[in-house]
Write an enzyme that holds these catalytic residues in place. Structure first.
Site, PDB file in Angstrom:
ATOM      1  N   CYS A 229       0.824  -1.215   0.000  1.00  0.00           N
ATOM      2  CA  CYS A 229       0.000   0.000   0.000  1.00  0.00           C
ATOM      3  C   CYS A 229       0.859   1.265   0.000  1.00  0.00           C
ATOM      4  O   CYS A 229       0.542   2.243  -0.654  1.00  0.00           O
ATOM      5  CB  CYS A 229      -0.905   0.046   1.229  1.00  0.00           C
ATOM      6  SG  CYS A 229      -2.220  -1.190   1.219  1.00  0.00           S
ATOM      7  N   HIS A 230       1.944   1.239   0.790  1.00  0.00           N
ATOM      8  CA  HIS A 230       2.663   2.486   1.080  1.00  0.00           C
ATOM      9  C   HIS A 230       3.937   2.665   0.274  1.00  0.00           C
ATOM     10  O   HIS A 230       4.595   3.709   0.409  1.00  0.00           O
ATOM     11  CB  HIS A 230       2.997   2.565   2.574  1.00  0.00           C
ATOM     12  CG  HIS A 230       1.790   2.581   3.472  1.00  0.00           C
ATOM     13  ND1 HIS A 230       0.926   3.640   3.525  1.00  0.00           N
ATOM     14  CD2 HIS A 230       1.293   1.647   4.335  1.00  0.00           C
ATOM     15  CE1 HIS A 230      -0.044   3.376   4.405  1.00  0.00           C
ATOM     16  NE2 HIS A 230       0.156   2.169   4.898  1.00  0.00           N
TER      17      HIS A 230
ATOM     18  N   CYS B 109      11.103  16.285  38.002  1.00  0.00           N
ATOM     19  CA  CYS B 109      12.432  16.001  37.471  1.00  0.00           C
ATOM     20  C   CYS B 109      12.706  16.797  36.197  1.00  0.00           C
ATOM     21  O   CYS B 109      13.746  17.425  36.060  1.00  0.00           O
ATOM     22  CB  CYS B 109      12.586  14.508  37.166  1.00  0.00           C
ATOM     23  SG  CYS B 109      12.827  13.485  38.635  1.00  0.00           S
TER      24      CYS B 109
ATOM     25  N   ARG C 264       9.714   3.752  28.466  1.00  0.00           N
ATOM     26  CA  ARG C 264      10.440   4.781  29.233  1.00  0.00           C
ATOM     27  C   ARG C 264       9.529   5.387  30.304  1.00  0.00           C
ATOM     28  O   ARG C 264       9.922   5.563  31.448  1.00  0.00           O
ATOM     29  CB  ARG C 264      10.958   5.840  28.280  1.00  0.00           C
ATOM     30  CG  ARG C 264      11.632   7.054  28.899  1.00  0.00           C
ATOM     31  CD  ARG C 264      12.954   6.736  29.541  1.00  0.00           C
ATOM     32  NE  ARG C 264      12.842   6.515  30.972  1.00  0.00           N
ATOM     33  CZ  ARG C 264      13.889   6.369  31.793  1.00  0.00           C
ATOM     34  NH1 ARG C 264      15.124   6.385  31.325  1.00  0.00           N
ATOM     35  NH2 ARG C 264      13.718   6.176  33.075  1.00  0.00           N
TER      36      ARG C 264
ATOM     37  N   CYS D 175      10.057   5.407  34.370  1.00  0.00           N
ATOM     38  CA  CYS D 175      10.022   6.634  35.186  1.00  0.00           C
ATOM     39  C   CYS D 175       8.998   6.506  36.314  1.00  0.00           C
ATOM     40  O   CYS D 175       9.290   6.830  37.466  1.00  0.00           O
ATOM     41  CB  CYS D 175       9.658   7.839  34.319  1.00  0.00           C
ATOM     42  SG  CYS D 175      11.031   8.517  33.369  1.00  0.00           S
TER      43      CYS D 175
END
Lengths: 138, 282, 109
Positions: B100-101, B201, B239, B243
């Site tokens: 498709c792309h 932070c 991530r 955290c």
């Protein structure tokens, strides 16, 4: 348990040394070097070792070695569980006897390069790399 | 005397770490041709920060160098692997992304800069990974990837790499606004036993040390990020999870509505910075 | 480890005869050190690339012995002399017996 002033200073000095001294130099390092050199004398100089003074993470520390005319350069990390890192054997089509790679360091310690020079003699260079501990586990 | 003695030891231990903190003034140019905007004026919606900065500025010279050449950047290995996936037919429709792309260098240029964004058909804010999974389940008849799993991140990194150097530009108004507001609220909400919000932070203390490490502004224009710590590409939600866990809280899951909202808000804080993914961090 | 291992090599396409060129190589590999333990406390067995070689028209440029202290996704950079047109051949040797190869041609001009 109370500390006298003298004890306090001694404790402080000990702690300071702990942060400066690399991991205990390990007998295995001398064995590996002896195996590489066949017990020959190793002179200082004649091989360049580039490594960061402080590594942000011990998992991936960039290092480079160079020794003009060398047939081989062995790289060691004196404070790792096993000191061996890599040995570069340069062939006839190596334009320079130099290589860069990325290595693991288990903590602050000495990185050592031993080169077998063109005349068969051996040269040594070493550098202390401080390995910092990250702030967040991620 | 005991306390004083321990204090003395602590000070001595801390002394070698007392290096200068903060962001440097280096310039990020990739492959000696692609200049990145790594510092710029904060978008209007940010109330407490004047200048936004890429996390690249907070890293050591050695780590910075790894991102300056596509060959030195280990994240590009995974971009290659994402490209293999792009060209591989999967699912009941027997289609590959490429069917498709076409060439992602054309079709995907600029796409990552605008995600997360509102999807009219599904009436939800979609992250790039959700959109990839949308394609897989709705068009390819293939199974959705687990959120932030290796293959999903590789494809995300490959798509993102075609937006590098383009400014992050996520829409925060219109139908996405409600979710953006949710994300903003999460950003400023303290969590965990340490009672820390993202802002404590990354807004109040960027440039300062957290143990031996610089705190960055927590910008996510560099994701997916190759971390030296685990030697692989890391997703934004993973991530976030790390955290939140570090605040000693129960975390949301990668792919959860909360993290989608947070990604939208945090990404909007990078509006104007260049897309860097895959970046290299410690 | 045979799945997902992918070498990347950067070699100039052209060089002058006798020119020194810079070569960079990177291969995706976990480089499991043999020092780590899994969640149940058992040592994860060592599984690394233990040797890497670069040759040009059959002559050695560099032959590297790798130990577990080489980082995940091993990277090497070095310089080679190109005496004539020909092919670089790069070979990585895995602990599990697999061998990964990549070849790059260099023209003289």
């Amino acid at each position: 348990m109370d500390f006298t002033r003298r004890e306090t200073l001694a404790l402080g000095a000990g702690a300071a040394l702990m942060t400066i001294l690399p991991f205990r130099a390990n007998a295995a390092v001398e064995d590996v070097i002896a195996e590489f050199t066949g017990g020959a004398a190793v002179a200082d100089g004649g091989v360049d070792l580039t490594a960061p003074e402080i590594a942000e993470n011990g998992n991936t520390v960039p290092v480079s070695v160079e020794a003009a005319g060398a047939s081989a350069i062995m790289l060691l990390a004196a404070g790792n569980p096993t000191p061996g890192v890599a040995t570069f054997n340069f062939g006839p089509l190596a334009a320079t006897q130099a290589a860069s790679t990325r290595i693991r360091l288990a903590g602050t310690q000495d990185v050592i390069a031993i080169a077998k020079l063109a005349d068969g003699s051996f040269a040594r260079a070493s550098k202390t790399v401080k390995v910092t501990i990250g702030g967040c586990g991620g | 005397m005991k306390i004083k003695a321990l204090t003395a030891v602590t000070l001595l231990l801390a002394a070698p770490m007392a290096m200068a903190g903060g962001a440097d003034d280096d310039t990020l140019v990739i492959n000696e041709e692609l200049e990145m905007v790594t510092k710029t004026a904060a978008p209007a919606h940010m109330e407490n920060v004047d200048e936004i900065m890429s996390g690249w500025h907070f890293r050591s010279d050695e780590t910075q160098a790894l991102q300056m050449d596509d060959f030195d950047n280990p994240g590009m290995i995974f971009v290659d692997q994402g490209m293999d996936v792009w060209n591989t037919a999967e699912g009941s429709e027997g289609k590959a992304c490429a069917d498709c792309h076409g060439d992602p260098a054309d079709s995907m240029a600029g796409v990552a800069a605008t995600y997360p964004k509102w999807n009219d058909a599904s009436e939800e804010v979609r992250t790039l990974q959700m959109q990839i999974n949308g394609c897989r389940t709705e068009r390819m008849g293939a199974e959705a990837y687990k959120y932030d799993a290796g293959t999903a991140i590789n494809v995300e990194a490959m798509i993102t790499s075609h937006s590098r150097g383009m400014p992050v530009n996520v829409a925060i108004d219109g139908p996405a606004e409600a979710m953006w507001e949710e994300g903003k609220e999460l950003y400023y909400t303290r969590t965990g036993q340490l009672e820390l919000s993202c802002a404590n932070c990354h807004e109040d203390n960027y440039g300062n040390y957290i143990r031996a490490d610089h705190l960055s502004q927590g910008q996510i224009n560099g994701f997916p990020t190759y971390r030296l710590k685990n030697a692989k590409l890391n997703g934004v939600h993973s991530r976030f999870k790390g955290c939140v866990r570090d605040t000693r809280a129960e975390t949301y899951s990668p792919g959860s509505a909360e993290f989608v909202a947070l990604e939208l808000y945090v990404k909007s804080r990078a509006n104007g910075l260049s897309v860097e993914g895959p970046s290299v961090r410690n | 480890m045979a799945s997902g291992v992918k070498p990347r090599v950067k070699v100039p396409k052209k060089a002058a005869a006798g020119e020194a060129i810079t070569i960079k190589t990177l291969i995706s590999h976990k480089m499991e050190s043999g020092q780590r333990k899994d969640k149940s406390g058992n040592v994860i067995p060592r599984s690394i690339i233990n040797r890497f070689t670069a040759e040009f028209n059959g002559q050695s440029v560099v032959d590297v012995t790798l130990e577990p202290a080489i980082s995940t996704n091993p990277y090497f950079e070095f310089e080679a002399t190109v005496p004539e047109a020909g092919d670089f051949k790069f070979t990585w040797y895995d602990d599990d017996g697999d061998v990964y190869e990549s070849t790059k041609s260099v023209k003289i001009g």
